[in-house]
Design an enzyme around this catalytic site. Structure first.
Site, PDB file in Angstrom:
ATOM      1  N   ASP A  95      22.482  11.951 -15.392  1.00 56.00           N
ATOM      2  CA  ASP A  95      23.231  12.903 -16.216  1.00 56.00           C
ATOM      3  C   ASP A  95      24.080  12.219 -17.293  1.00 56.00           C
ATOM      4  O   ASP A  95      24.621  12.894 -18.166  1.00 56.00           O
ATOM      5  CB  ASP A  95      24.112  13.814 -15.349  1.00 56.00           C
ATOM      6  CG  ASP A  95      25.098  13.041 -14.497  1.00 56.00           C
ATOM      7  OD1 ASP A  95      24.998  11.805 -14.445  1.00 56.00           O
ATOM      8  OD2 ASP A  95      25.975  13.683 -13.879  1.00 56.00           O
ATOM      9  N   HIS A 137      35.138  14.763 -15.927  1.00 49.67           N
ATOM     10  CA  HIS A 137      34.409  14.361 -14.721  1.00 49.67           C
ATOM     11  C   HIS A 137      34.395  12.846 -14.498  1.00 49.67           C
ATOM     12  O   HIS A 137      34.152  12.402 -13.370  1.00 49.67           O
ATOM     13  CB  HIS A 137      32.957  14.844 -14.774  1.00 49.67           C
ATOM     14  CG  HIS A 137      32.802  16.326 -14.778  1.00 49.67           C
ATOM     15  ND1 HIS A 137      33.394  17.137 -13.835  1.00 49.67           N
ATOM     16  CD2 HIS A 137      32.109  17.160 -15.615  1.00 49.67           C
ATOM     17  CE1 HIS A 137      33.080  18.406 -14.088  1.00 49.67           C
ATOM     18  NE2 HIS A 137      32.306  18.434 -15.158  1.00 49.67           N
ATOM     19  N   GLY A 145      28.763  13.400 -14.724  1.00 48.67           N
ATOM     20  CA  GLY A 145      28.739  14.736 -15.303  1.00 48.67           C
ATOM     21  C   GLY A 145      28.866  14.787 -16.821  1.00 48.67           C
ATOM     22  O   GLY A 145      29.691  15.546 -17.343  1.00 48.67           O
ATOM     23  N   ASP A 172      37.594  24.905 -17.928  1.00 44.27           N
ATOM     24  CA  ASP A 172      36.151  24.682 -17.928  1.00 44.27           C
ATOM     25  C   ASP A 172      35.506  25.420 -16.750  1.00 44.27           C
ATOM     26  O   ASP A 172      36.136  25.627 -15.713  1.00 44.27           O
ATOM     27  CB  ASP A 172      35.890  23.178 -17.802  1.00 44.27           C
ATOM     28  CG  ASP A 172      34.500  22.760 -18.218  1.00 44.27           C
ATOM     29  OD1 ASP A 172      34.364  22.203 -19.308  1.00 44.27           O
ATOM     30  OD2 ASP A 172      33.550  22.974 -17.429  1.00 44.27           O
ATOM     31  N   HIS A 174      33.309  24.255 -14.884  1.00 43.79           N
ATOM     32  CA  HIS A 174      33.135  23.263 -13.827  1.00 43.79           C
ATOM     33  C   HIS A 174      34.490  22.728 -13.380  1.00 43.79           C
ATOM     34  O   HIS A 174      35.399  22.561 -14.191  1.00 43.79           O
ATOM     35  CB  HIS A 174      32.267  22.097 -14.322  1.00 43.79           C
ATOM     36  CG  HIS A 174      30.899  22.507 -14.766  1.00 43.79           C
ATOM     37  ND1 HIS A 174      30.596  22.796 -16.086  1.00 43.79           N
ATOM     38  CD2 HIS A 174      29.747  22.692 -14.066  1.00 43.79           C
ATOM     39  CE1 HIS A 174      29.324  23.132 -16.181  1.00 43.79           C
ATOM     40  NE2 HIS A 174      28.787  23.086 -14.974  1.00 43.79           N
ATOM     41  N   ASP A 261      32.265  26.293 -21.597  1.00 42.84           N
ATOM     42  CA  ASP A 261      31.051  26.666 -20.865  1.00 42.84           C
ATOM     43  C   ASP A 261      31.252  27.826 -19.897  1.00 42.84           C
ATOM     44  O   ASP A 261      30.316  28.237 -19.212  1.00 42.84           O
ATOM     45  CB  ASP A 261      30.447  25.465 -20.139  1.00 42.84           C
ATOM     46  CG  ASP A 261      31.480  24.624 -19.424  1.00 42.84           C
ATOM     47  OD1 ASP A 261      32.651  25.054 -19.338  1.00 42.84           O
ATOM     48  OD2 ASP A 261      31.132  23.517 -18.946  1.00 42.84           O
ATOM     49  N   TYR A 300      27.841  24.336 -24.047  1.00 44.81           N
ATOM     50  CA  TYR A 300      26.477  23.929 -24.357  1.00 44.81           C
ATOM     51  C   TYR A 300      25.721  24.956 -25.191  1.00 44.81           C
ATOM     52  O   TYR A 300      24.579  24.739 -25.541  1.00 44.81           O
ATOM     53  CB  TYR A 300      25.758  23.585 -23.045  1.00 44.81           C
ATOM     54  CG  TYR A 300      26.591  22.580 -22.270  1.00 44.81           C
ATOM     55  CD1 TYR A 300      26.613  21.239 -22.637  1.00 44.81           C
ATOM     56  CD2 TYR A 300      27.443  22.996 -21.250  1.00 44.81           C
ATOM     57  CE1 TYR A 300      27.428  20.328 -21.986  1.00 44.81           C
ATOM     58  CE2 TYR A 300      28.270  22.088 -20.585  1.00 44.81           C
ATOM     59  CZ  TYR A 300      28.258  20.761 -20.968  1.00 44.81           C
ATOM     60  OH  TYR A 300      29.076  19.854 -20.337  1.00 44.81           O
TER      61      TYR A 300
END
Length: 429
Positions: A95, A137, A145, A172, A174, A261, A300
């Site tokens: 990733d 991350h 990440g 976020d 995430h 995101d 994204y």
């Protein structure tokens, strides 16, 4: 919108944008964001601050030397580059794809957030915006990440040179695991993350039970949400949790990761927010009137990300944006409607109020550790102050006594000289 004029700055320069455009997971996104913000003439309302690459010592505020030294080895990476075992040990691979001049990329991106922190510290701005940062991350020893450097932790460490307590807020979709891990034992940095939490969803951390450890117990707060959470859910939990966290922790400065995101339609998100949901949260933070750094992060669907960050920028400078996207280089990417707003999801929000209230109750219980800790701390501080006061009184009493004794001693010595009496004592305190 707030009517108060905020002294604000915007971190931007050609090198920072060019290096950000090289990030594999968000290639060319930085240019699209910058172009939209410029098309609305928002730059004219802000103090533009050019960044410089972060120094090695800056990067070491969080990252290990062995990780940084490995990044220096990634100089020329082409299509034939084979990812090795050492790369994978440092998170370079699946990733976090390797790119050429990796150390330069990392130092430039971190430099943007260092510039934001310095702008706050030096009083250049009350609010510093850096949409090129927010990589939450990355870990101390490795990339993770899509994040090669944790510019957020480095930014916070810079702010701590002036501000004793820093509140970190992560919007976020995430969980902000890298920042949470960095401050898991800290009681001077509070981490608050509101995110999607589902089986199999990256990074798999961020349950409400994660509340920090040892000296950091109670200084971590997670609000895990089911997928498709909408503006109503976000505004409800944020309104309930943020103010409780703020009142318990009483921060001196705030850092906000505004990862886009969680917007409806993001290909890697699963959230259902619109610009309104995000801006309501940011406005709540700005209303506290604390020195604040606003950072980017995930996002994204590039056009939606640009719309969101342009809207938050406008919120900071108190400008109402035209819903029609101005013509600029990236205008064709905003079709077919070419408007600023983002449509909410048609699907149902899978979060129910009972679950949300349950989560809030647990968070309130976790925050008791802070309240109890602060009570003990204040009690200890009061005891120390009493000890200091008692010591000062004792010292002053001894000093006065000594002066009196010295005066008596002088008289004794004088009498002794006239009578030649050898029975004389020297008084020693």
């Amino acid at each position: 919108m707030s009517k108060k004029t905020i002294k604000s700055c915007y971190i931007w320069d050609e090198l920072l944008m060019a290096e950000s455009d090289r990030l594999p997971a968000v290639a060319k996104r930085a240019s699209r964001v910058q172009s939209l913000i410029a098309s609305y003439s928002l730059i004219n309302k802000l103090q533009v601050v050019n960044s410089t690459p972060a120094l090695y010592e800056d990067l070491k505020l969080f990252h290990s030397e062995i990780y940084l030294e490995h990044l220096k080895t990634l100089q020329k990476v082409d299509d034939d580059y084979v990812i090795g075992i050492h790369d994978e040990e440092f998170g370079i691979g699946y990733d976090c794809q390797p790119v050429s001049d990796m150390y330069k990329l990392v130092s430039v991106i971190a430099g943007g957030s260092v510039a934001a922190a310095k702008s706050i510290i030096l009083g250049i701005a009350d609010v510093a915006i850096n949409w090129f940062g927010g990589w939450h991350h990355a870990q101390r020893f490795c990339a993770e990440g899509f994040c090669y450097v944790n510019d957020i932790v480095i930014c916070i460490e810079k702010l701590r040179l002036k501000f004793k307590k820093v509140l970190y807020v992560d919007l976020d979709v995430h969980h902000g695991n890298g920042v949470q891990d960095a401050y898991n034992l800290s009681n001077s940095v509070f981490t608050l993350s509101i995110h999607k939490y589902e089986p199999g969803f990256y990074p798999g951390t961020g349950s409400v039970d994660e509340a920090g450890n040892l000296t950091g117990k109670g200084y971590t707060c997670n609000v895990p949400l089911h997928e498709s959470y909408n503006d109503e859910t976000m505004e409800y939990v944020f309104g309930k949790v943020f103010h409780k966290v703020y009142d318990s922790f009483k921060p001196d400065a705030i850092v906000v990761q505004c990862g886009a995101d969680a917007l409806a339609g993001d290909p890697m998100g699963g959230g259902g927010l619109t610009i309104k949901g995000y801006c309501t949260c940011v406005q709540n933070i700005l209303d506290k009137q604390k020195p604040t750094v606003l950072l980017g992060g995930g996002g994204y669907n590039y056009s939606n990300t640009a719309k969101l960050w342009a809207s938050i920028t406008a919120l900071v400078v108190n400008v109402e944006l035209d819903q029609n996207i101005p013509e600029h280089d990236y205008w064709p990417f905003y079709g077919p409607d070419y408007i600023l707003s983002i449509q909410p999801l048609l699907g149902r929000d899978k979060n129910c109020k009972a679950d949300l209230d349950n989560c809030i109750t647990k968070i309130e219980d976790n925050l008791k550790f802070i309240i109890e800790g602060e009570t003990i701390k204040h009690k200890t501080d009061a005891e120390k102050q009493n000890q200091i006061s008692t010591y000062k009184i004792f010292k002053e009493t001894l000093w006065n006594r000594r002066k009196k004794l010295q005066f008596k001693e002088k008289n004794v010595l004088i009498n002794d000289e006239s009578s030649n009496n050898n029975d004389v004592y020297n008084f020693i305190d």
